[in-house]
Design a protein around this motif. Sequence first.
Motif, short mmCIF file in Angstrom:
data_model
loop_
_atom_site.label_atom_id
_atom_site.label_comp_id
_atom_site.label_asym_id
_atom_site.label_seq_id
_atom_site.Cartn_x
_atom_site.Cartn_y
_atom_site.Cartn_z
N GLU A 93 30.55 51.36 44.80
CA GLU A 93 31.11 50.01 44.90
C GLU A 93 32.41 49.88 44.12
O GLU A 93 33.17 48.95 44.31
CB GLU A 93 30.11 48.98 44.36
N LYS A 123 41.95 47.77 44.44
CA LYS A 123 40.86 46.83 44.16
C LYS A 123 39.54 47.49 44.52
O LYS A 123 39.43 48.06 45.61
CB LYS A 123 41.08 45.58 45.02
N GLN A 167 34.81 44.08 44.85
CA GLN A 167 35.58 42.86 44.58
C GLN A 167 36.01 42.17 45.87
O GLN A 167 36.03 40.94 45.95
CB GLN A 167 36.79 43.18 43.69
N TYR A 168 36.36 42.96 46.89
CA TYR A 168 36.68 42.35 48.19
C TYR A 168 35.51 41.49 48.66
O TYR A 168 35.67 40.38 49.15
CB TYR A 168 36.95 43.42 49.26
N VAL A 190 32.92 40.25 46.90
CA VAL A 190 32.63 39.08 46.04
C VAL A 190 33.65 37.97 46.36
O VAL A 190 33.29 36.79 46.47
CB VAL A 190 32.65 39.47 44.54
N GLU A 191 34.91 38.35 46.57
CA GLU A 191 35.91 37.33 46.91
C GLU A 191 35.57 36.66 48.25
O GLU A 191 35.73 35.46 48.41
CB GLU A 191 37.31 37.97 46.97
N HIS A 212 33.50 45.59 35.15
CA HIS A 212 34.62 45.13 35.98
C HIS A 212 34.68 43.60 36.06
O HIS A 212 35.77 43.03 35.99
CB HIS A 212 34.52 45.72 37.39
N PHE A 213 33.53 42.96 36.19
CA PHE A 213 33.53 41.50 36.35
C PHE A 213 33.44 40.76 35.01
O PHE A 213 33.46 39.54 34.97
CB PHE A 213 32.40 41.06 37.29
N ILE A 247 39.59 38.01 37.62
CA ILE A 247 38.39 38.74 38.07
C ILE A 247 37.16 38.24 37.33
O ILE A 247 36.11 38.00 37.93
CB ILE A 247 38.55 40.27 37.85
N SER A 248 37.31 38.05 36.01
CA SER A 248 36.12 37.62 35.25
C SER A 248 35.82 36.14 35.46
O SER A 248 34.76 35.66 35.07
CB SER A 248 36.30 37.95 33.77
N LEU A 262 36.00 34.74 38.56
CA LEU A 262 35.75 34.57 40.00
C LEU A 262 34.52 33.72 40.30
O LEU A 262 34.55 32.83 41.15
CB LEU A 262 35.49 35.95 40.62
N SER A 267 28.47 45.51 50.33
CA SER A 267 29.91 45.58 50.09
C SER A 267 30.58 46.77 50.76
O SER A 267 31.79 46.77 50.93
CB SER A 267 30.20 45.54 48.59
#
Length: 291
Positions: A27, A34, A38-39, A41-42, A66-67, A92-93, A95, A130
């Motif tokens: 992941e 990126k 993250q893609y 989660v966004e 990462h988060f 990122i943190s 999000l 993901s």
Amino acid sequence: MGIRKAVFPAAGWGTRFLPATKAQPKEMLPLVDKPIIQYAVEEAVNSGACEIIIVTAVGKRAIEDHFDSSFELEHALAKKGAETLLAEVRAISELAEISYIRQKEQLGLGHAVWVTRNLVGNEPFAVILSDDIIDSEVPCLRQMVDVFERYGGSVLAVERVPRSEIGSYGVIAATKIADRVYRVEDLVEKPDPADAPSNLGIVGRYILTPRIFALLGETRPGKGGEIQLTDGLRALLREEPIFAYEFEGRRYDAGAKIGFLKATVEMALKRGDLVKEFAAYLRRLDLPPEQ
Ligand code: UTP
């Protein structure tokens, strides 16, 4: 109504990407700059999900880091005056609210979803794999939430898959009820292509009603000795309607090498800061003849 919670099963071994995934989660492999997850989660956040639940296992710590916020990194970037990067890293943190739960044994995707039952509780929720990166104007999950709100049952994202590849998918038998929308009649996991009930393969986006948890709890290991989400869905289908939705957008299977390469190239070509030089480089490539 919307969907507030999105579950991200991320406890698998990532064997298709060994040795890269021996000591790092698949992941976290980057598409351009990126990480894959993250893609996704966004996409969930842009579809209205505000609570993210990530199912992890041994060796997946990098996802949490990462988060998380990184005081040292943020301090170093601030000192250097790297304001844009600093804002990107902070974002990122910020999000979403993210919880993590361990799947102690990798007993399959169905089991990974089941372990989130107490965190999800008694409400419909999304499941996002993901690996499946979906590039679309309207986020894929948002499109599915619209179908869920209209029809009021679980929704599976499906895509037309060439016959030669259908054996790698969960496949539906279904009746079309509206543009891109189907009522599911049956599901089979990884069928023999000759026996596949259609060419509509299930991809990594689901909206599920909470009834699935009790049914997954009763599901016995199926194909590959794993607790299959598809088997849980078949049980759900005996009690509730399930819909399938042929989403609008381009999907990449970034969990497989070829899909990952395609996604990398196409994403890079969409980046304003890279496209000119990268496209020029691709044009100059001396490609091997077609075989
Ligand atoms: P995959 O079938 O892609 O398995 O799982 P995998 O281990 O991630 O990758 P390969 O096939 O070995 O290369 C589908 C999704 O289900 C999760 C995976 O993390 C992936 O997102 N999963 C699978 C779990 O969380 N737990 C499991 O026990 C199995």
